[in-house]
Design a protein around this motif. Structure first.
Motif, short mmCIF file in Angstrom:
data_model
loop_
_atom_site.label_atom_id
_atom_site.label_comp_id
_atom_site.label_asym_id
_atom_site.label_seq_id
_atom_site.Cartn_x
_atom_site.Cartn_y
_atom_site.Cartn_z
N LEU A 75 0.83 -1.21 0.00
CA LEU A 75 0.00 0.00 0.00
C LEU A 75 0.86 1.26 0.00
N ALA A 76 0.45 2.23 -0.80
CA ALA A 76 1.11 3.53 -0.81
C ALA A 76 0.82 4.23 0.51
N PRO A 77 1.58 5.28 0.85
CA PRO A 77 1.24 6.05 2.05
C PRO A 77 -0.22 6.51 1.99
N GLU A 78 -0.92 6.37 3.09
CA GLU A 78 -2.34 6.68 3.19
C GLU A 78 -3.21 5.71 2.39
N GLY A 79 -2.62 4.59 1.92
CA GLY A 79 -3.37 3.61 1.15
C GLY A 79 -4.43 2.93 2.00
N LEU A 80 -5.46 2.43 1.34
CA LEU A 80 -6.60 1.83 2.01
C LEU A 80 -6.77 0.37 1.61
N LEU A 81 -6.96 -0.49 2.60
CA LEU A 81 -7.33 -1.88 2.40
C LEU A 81 -8.79 -2.02 2.82
N ALA A 82 -9.63 -2.55 1.93
CA ALA A 82 -11.05 -2.75 2.22
C ALA A 82 -11.39 -4.22 2.01
N LEU A 83 -11.88 -4.87 3.06
CA LEU A 83 -12.16 -6.30 3.00
C LEU A 83 -13.57 -6.61 3.48
N GLU A 84 -14.24 -7.53 2.79
CA GLU A 84 -15.46 -8.10 3.32
C GLU A 84 -15.05 -9.20 4.29
N THR A 85 -15.73 -9.28 5.43
CA THR A 85 -15.34 -10.20 6.49
C THR A 85 -16.56 -10.89 7.08
N GLY A 86 -16.29 -11.81 7.98
CA GLY A 86 -17.36 -12.43 8.73
C GLY A 86 -17.86 -11.50 9.81
N GLN A 108 -17.22 -1.39 9.23
CA GLN A 108 -18.43 -0.85 8.63
C GLN A 108 -19.49 -1.94 8.64
N THR A 109 -20.74 -1.54 8.81
CA THR A 109 -21.82 -2.51 8.88
C THR A 109 -22.45 -2.73 7.51
N ASP A 110 -23.11 -3.87 7.37
CA ASP A 110 -23.87 -4.15 6.15
C ASP A 110 -25.28 -3.60 6.31
N LEU A 111 -26.15 -3.89 5.38
CA LEU A 111 -27.52 -3.35 5.42
C LEU A 111 -28.34 -3.89 6.58
N THR A 112 -27.90 -4.98 7.19
CA THR A 112 -28.61 -5.52 8.35
C THR A 112 -28.03 -5.00 9.66
N GLY A 113 -27.02 -4.15 9.59
CA GLY A 113 -26.42 -3.57 10.79
C GLY A 113 -25.31 -4.40 11.41
N ARG A 114 -24.90 -5.48 10.74
CA ARG A 114 -23.83 -6.33 11.27
C ARG A 114 -22.48 -5.89 10.72
N GLU A 115 -21.44 -5.95 11.56
CA GLU A 115 -20.09 -5.61 11.09
C GLU A 115 -19.71 -6.58 9.99
N ARG A 116 -19.44 -6.06 8.80
CA ARG A 116 -19.18 -6.90 7.64
C ARG A 116 -17.95 -6.48 6.86
N PHE A 117 -17.50 -5.24 7.05
CA PHE A 117 -16.40 -4.72 6.26
C PHE A 117 -15.33 -4.14 7.17
N LEU A 118 -14.09 -4.41 6.83
CA LEU A 118 -12.96 -3.86 7.57
C LEU A 118 -12.21 -2.91 6.65
N LEU A 119 -12.00 -1.70 7.12
CA LEU A 119 -11.25 -0.69 6.37
C LEU A 119 -10.00 -0.37 7.17
N ALA A 120 -8.85 -0.48 6.54
CA ALA A 120 -7.58 -0.26 7.25
C ALA A 120 -6.66 0.61 6.42
N ARG A 121 -6.06 1.61 7.06
CA ARG A 121 -5.12 2.51 6.38
C ARG A 121 -3.73 2.38 6.97
N VAL A 122 -2.74 2.47 6.11
CA VAL A 122 -1.36 2.42 6.58
C VAL A 122 -0.93 3.81 7.06
#
Length: 122
Positions: A75-86, A108-122
């Motif tokens: 990842l470049a500086p300030e780069g973002l990793l976005a993953l769908e998760t359990g 981040q939550t999905d449409l049902t309000g459950r944590e589904r996405f992880l966003l991580a920055r370097v």
């Protein structure tokens, strides 16, 4: 003009990427279900998706762990990793991400309000 600004590469969790390449954004939907969760999926999922696309070892965390541990190097500086998760993995994934060197980690939550996405920055 999108072709001049965006590039797509296909790899197996970074194995086929050239050394030194850096990305502003890495997005993935890796396998994240446990064996039990995979067995409980709806027939329209279980019957058509290959198990390897759904299920990962270590309770669904194995592939996510590899990606989180290796992504900062790509990842470049300030780069973002976005993953769908359990939905029950976020506490552990946030610890893994911080240990790997990510400076900011959000769920981040999905449409049902459950944590589904992880966003991580370097």
């Amino acid at each position: 003009g999108l072709a001049e600004r965006v590039g797509f590469l296909r790899s197996d969790w970074f194995g086929a990427l050239p050394a030194g390449v850096r990305f502003d954004l890495i997005v993935g939907t890796p396998p994240y279900l446990s064996a039990e969760e995979t067995a409980a999926t709806k027939p329209e999922v279980r019957g058509f998706e290959p198990a390897a696309a759904l299920m990962a070892a270590d309770g669904g965390l194995a592939d996510l762990r590899v990606i989180l541990e290796r992504a900062p190097a790509f990842l470049a500086p300030e780069g973002l990793l976005a993953l769908e998760t359990g939905i029950n993995q976020h506490a552990e994934l946030q610890m893994i991400a911080r240990a790997a060197g990510f400076s900011r980690v959000d769920s981040q939550t999905d449409l049902t309000g459950r944590e589904r996405f992880l966003l991580a920055r370097v």
